[in-house]
Design an enzyme around this catalytic site. Sequence first.
Site, PDB file in Angstrom:
ATOM      1  N   HIS A  86      28.473  -9.719  28.305  1.00 37.21           N
ATOM      2  CA  HIS A  86      27.703 -10.886  28.798  1.00 37.21           C
ATOM      3  C   HIS A  86      28.766 -11.839  29.697  1.00 37.21           C
ATOM      4  CE1 HIS A  86      24.923  -9.972  25.324  1.00 37.21           C
ATOM      5  NE2 HIS A  86      24.121  -9.870  26.825  1.00 37.21           N
ATOM      6  N   LYS A 133      23.614  -4.866  19.915  1.00 34.11           N
ATOM      7  CA  LYS A 133      24.664  -5.429  19.580  1.00 34.11           C
ATOM      8  C   LYS A 133      24.973  -7.205  19.530  1.00 34.11           C
ATOM      9  CE  LYS A 133      24.494  -3.576  24.824  1.00 34.11           C
ATOM     10  NZ  LYS A 133      23.459  -3.252  24.377  1.00 34.11           N
ATOM     11  N   ASP A 162      19.937 -12.122  21.109  1.00 33.36           N
ATOM     12  CA  ASP A 162      19.805 -10.466  21.066  1.00 33.36           C
ATOM     13  C   ASP A 162      19.748 -10.384  19.942  1.00 33.36           C
ATOM     14  OD1 ASP A 162      20.705 -10.508  23.254  1.00 33.36           O
ATOM     15  OD2 ASP A 162      22.340  -8.604  23.107  1.00 33.36           O
TER      16      ASP A 162
END
Length: 145
Positions: free
Chosen positions: A126, A12, A17
């Site tokens: 998130h 993502k 990440d």
Amino acid sequence: MNGGAGVIHVVKNYTGDVMNFEMAAEMGQGDDIEVETILTNDDVAVEDSLYTAGRRGVGVTVLVEKICGGAADDRRNLQEVAELGRRVNANGRSMGLALTPCITPGSGEPSFELGDDEVEIGIGIHVSRDASASRSARPRRWPSV
């Protein structure tokens, strides 16, 4: 998990990440494991945020994982599976919507305030809220699909 045909990372588009998966790919390549990366960036709510360079990866990620998993089960080669995933991502769009705030295990507290009559439009996975995220009155009736 490398079963001998290589590894695909479905990542993502969140800066942390991306950075961590790039390091993991380098480690795998150092062990002679072929690694392909599919970067998902389907979120139409946010073009750039504090956490991304470009659109975030949200809903299309699950579709990429499922479709690529099926292609891998059919013994398609690594490059074919990766290209399929990139095509799915390129043609998909999504937008996050929250009916309630998230309560993360570490804090035990809601991540933001949201009234019973409100929805948050444009939230990320998130609990990443952006200036472009907006509140809206909750509809009295949701459309049926």
